[in-house]
Write an enzyme that holds these catalytic residues in place. Structure first.
Site, PDB file in Angstrom:
ATOM      1  N   ASP A 150      -0.908  32.397  12.768  1.00 61.04           N
ATOM      2  CA  ASP A 150       0.289  32.455  11.882  1.00 61.04           C
ATOM      3  C   ASP A 150       0.576  33.693  11.060  1.00 61.04           C
ATOM      4  O   ASP A 150      -0.151  34.626  11.062  1.00 61.04           O
ATOM      5  CB  ASP A 150       0.022  31.366  10.804  1.00 61.04           C
ATOM      6  CG  ASP A 150      -1.407  31.204  10.379  1.00 61.04           C
ATOM      7  OD1 ASP A 150      -1.966  32.214  10.257  1.00 61.04           O
ATOM      8  OD2 ASP A 150      -1.574  29.954   9.576  1.00 61.04           O
ATOM      9  N   ASP A 163      -4.607  21.084   2.044  1.00 61.29           N
ATOM     10  CA  ASP A 163      -3.511  19.844   2.379  1.00 61.29           C
ATOM     11  C   ASP A 163      -4.013  19.426   3.953  1.00 61.29           C
ATOM     12  O   ASP A 163      -3.277  18.638   4.500  1.00 61.29           O
ATOM     13  CB  ASP A 163      -2.203  19.940   2.381  1.00 61.29           C
ATOM     14  CG  ASP A 163      -1.626  21.192   3.253  1.00 61.29           C
ATOM     15  OD1 ASP A 163      -2.523  21.736   3.892  1.00 61.29           O
ATOM     16  OD2 ASP A 163      -0.497  21.547   3.256  1.00 61.29           O
ATOM     17  N   HIS A 194      -4.160  21.500   6.668  1.00 60.36           N
ATOM     18  CA  HIS A 194      -3.797  22.290   7.655  1.00 60.36           C
ATOM     19  C   HIS A 194      -4.654  23.110   8.280  1.00 60.36           C
ATOM     20  O   HIS A 194      -5.666  23.331   7.829  1.00 60.36           O
ATOM     21  CB  HIS A 194      -2.367  23.078   7.019  1.00 60.36           C
ATOM     22  CG  HIS A 194      -2.778  24.131   6.294  1.00 60.36           C
ATOM     23  ND1 HIS A 194      -1.875  24.629   5.311  1.00 60.36           N
ATOM     24  CD2 HIS A 194      -3.782  25.162   6.224  1.00 60.36           C
ATOM     25  CE1 HIS A 194      -2.511  25.607   4.622  1.00 60.36           C
ATOM     26  NE2 HIS A 194      -3.675  26.084   5.205  1.00 60.36           N
ATOM     27  N   GLU A 216       1.372  22.042   8.768  1.00 55.92           N
ATOM     28  CA  GLU A 216       1.321  21.161   7.338  1.00 55.92           C
ATOM     29  C   GLU A 216       1.429  19.740   7.633  1.00 55.92           C
ATOM     30  O   GLU A 216       1.652  19.278   8.867  1.00 55.92           O
ATOM     31  CB  GLU A 216       2.584  21.585   6.555  1.00 55.92           C
ATOM     32  CG  GLU A 216       2.621  23.219   6.118  1.00 55.92           C
ATOM     33  CD  GLU A 216       1.755  23.329   5.025  1.00 55.92           C
ATOM     34  OE1 GLU A 216       0.335  23.060   5.390  1.00 55.92           O
ATOM     35  OE2 GLU A 216       1.902  24.291   4.310  1.00 55.92           O
TER      36      GLU A 216
HETATM   37  C1  F6R Z   1      -4.495  30.976   7.994  1.00 58.23           C
HETATM   38  C2  F6R Z   1      -5.095  29.633   8.311  1.00 58.23           C
HETATM   39  C3  F6R Z   1      -5.065  28.683   7.302  1.00 58.23           C
HETATM   40  C4  F6R Z   1      -6.536  28.870   6.559  1.00 58.23           C
HETATM   41  C5  F6R Z   1      -6.786  28.036   5.406  1.00 58.23           C
HETATM   42  C6  F6R Z   1      -8.033  28.099   4.540  1.00 58.23           C
HETATM   43  O1  F6R Z   1      -4.518  31.944   9.060  1.00 58.23           O
HETATM   44  O2  F6R Z   1      -5.262  29.580   9.525  1.00 58.23           O
HETATM   45  O3  F6R Z   1      -5.268  27.383   7.939  1.00 58.23           O
HETATM   46  O4  F6R Z   1      -7.591  28.982   7.358  1.00 58.23           O
HETATM   47  O5  F6R Z   1      -5.408  27.703   4.598  1.00 58.23           O
HETATM   48  O6  F6R Z   1      -7.741  29.043   3.763  1.00 58.23           O
HETATM   49  P1  F6R Z   1      -8.732  29.842   2.694  1.00 58.23           P
HETATM   50  O7  F6R Z   1      -9.774  30.172   3.513  1.00 58.23           O
HETATM   51  O8  F6R Z   1      -8.146  30.880   1.871  1.00 58.23           O
HETATM   52  O9  F6R Z   1      -9.081  28.452   2.056  1.00 58.23           O
END
Ligand code: F6R
Length: 266
Positions: free
Chosen positions: A67, A136, A138, A143
């Protein structure tokens, strides 16, 4: 799906690193799907160390990130392009042209998303997809209520995600409210998925994703549909899991995990 429990966040990151190392040495032209976020920093630091000290090469590897924010110039320190350059690409031997992220600055975002999907296909599809989970539920920026067959597209971010990620911006109010993300269908097409989840703060969402019903409310639960998905977690993240005895048994007994188990000390 299998869940592998490691004693600490460091041990969990080390295991995920070892899995990437194994995949890359077995197939030097690996197509690697990458995630960003705080959890992944420990993995990238270890990959850089293995590149420097153990000859792990990324020369023929191609990467696709999950992303990127919409409307954030790639040179912005909070862009995912900057994150990847800073944490991995600048420190290993991967050619810049082999690294891909969705183009959140494109004039035509829908066309950029279609092009991203085409580019992944042209490279032969993703062999190994690294994933983290958001508060959440994701994966990528899929989302809640993301279609389980969705492809790369633009998504509006939830307040939970804004709360999770805005501290990473020098001025939190500048965090974009939209992003381009691979879809859940795109992720499920990867030949192997490995999700790393650490910390007590992720315990509840991890249990929902792994042991709860498959639901568009928790995008990561769609990984239950994947034929080869490994979820690597630390002890702290297991607090709400029910079948931990079984998960521990798998890691201690299945031959696939033998090379990754700690060698007994003499
Ligand atoms: C971003 C992604 C997200 C993160 C997730 C966890 O490229 O793929 O799904 O892996 O938001 O983020 P952290 O590790 O910062 O808790």
């Amino acid at each position: 799906m299998e869940v592998i429990i490691q004693p600490t966040a460091d041990a969990a990151a080390e295991l995920v690193t070892a899995l990437i190392d194994q995949a890359l040495r077995a197939k030097p032209d690996l197509v690697l799907g990458l995630a960003t976020g705080r959890t992944m920093e420990a993995v990238y630091a270890r990959l850089v160390r293995r590149h420097r000290e153990q000859g792990l090469s990324f020369k023929r590897c191609r990467t696709f990130n999950l992303d990127e924010y919409v409307g954030l110039p790639v040179g912005d320190p909070a862009s995912y392009r900057s994150y990847m350059n800073h944490n991995l690409f600048a420190h290993v031997d991967i050619p810049f042209a082999h690294t891909h992220l969705p183009d959140g600055m494109a004039a035509d975002l829908a066309a950029a998303c279609d092009e991203y999907e085409r580019c992944i296909s042209k490279c032969g599809g993703i062999d190994f997809q690294l994933l983290g989970i958001g508060n959440d539920g994701h994966i990528g920026f899929n989302e809640p209520l993301s279609a389980l067959q969705s492809r790369t597209r633009e998504k509006a971010l939830t307040p939970a995600t804004v709360k999770q990620n805005s501290p990473l911006f020098a001025d939190p109010s500048r965090m974009p409210r939209r992003a381009l993300t691979m879809g859940i269908g795109t992720i499920l097409d990867a030949r192997r998925c490995v999700m790393l989840v650490t910390g007590a703060g992720k315990a509840s969402v991890l249990a929902q994703a792994v042991e709860g019903p498959i639901t568009a409310m928790i995008s990561a639960s769609a990984l239950q549909l994947h034929p080869h998905c490994t979820v690597v977690v630390d002890e702290a993240a297991t607090a709400d899991l029910k079948a931990t005895d079984y998960y521990r048994w798998i890691f201690e007994n299945e031959p696939e995990w033998a090379p990754f188990r700690a060698k007994p000390k003499n």
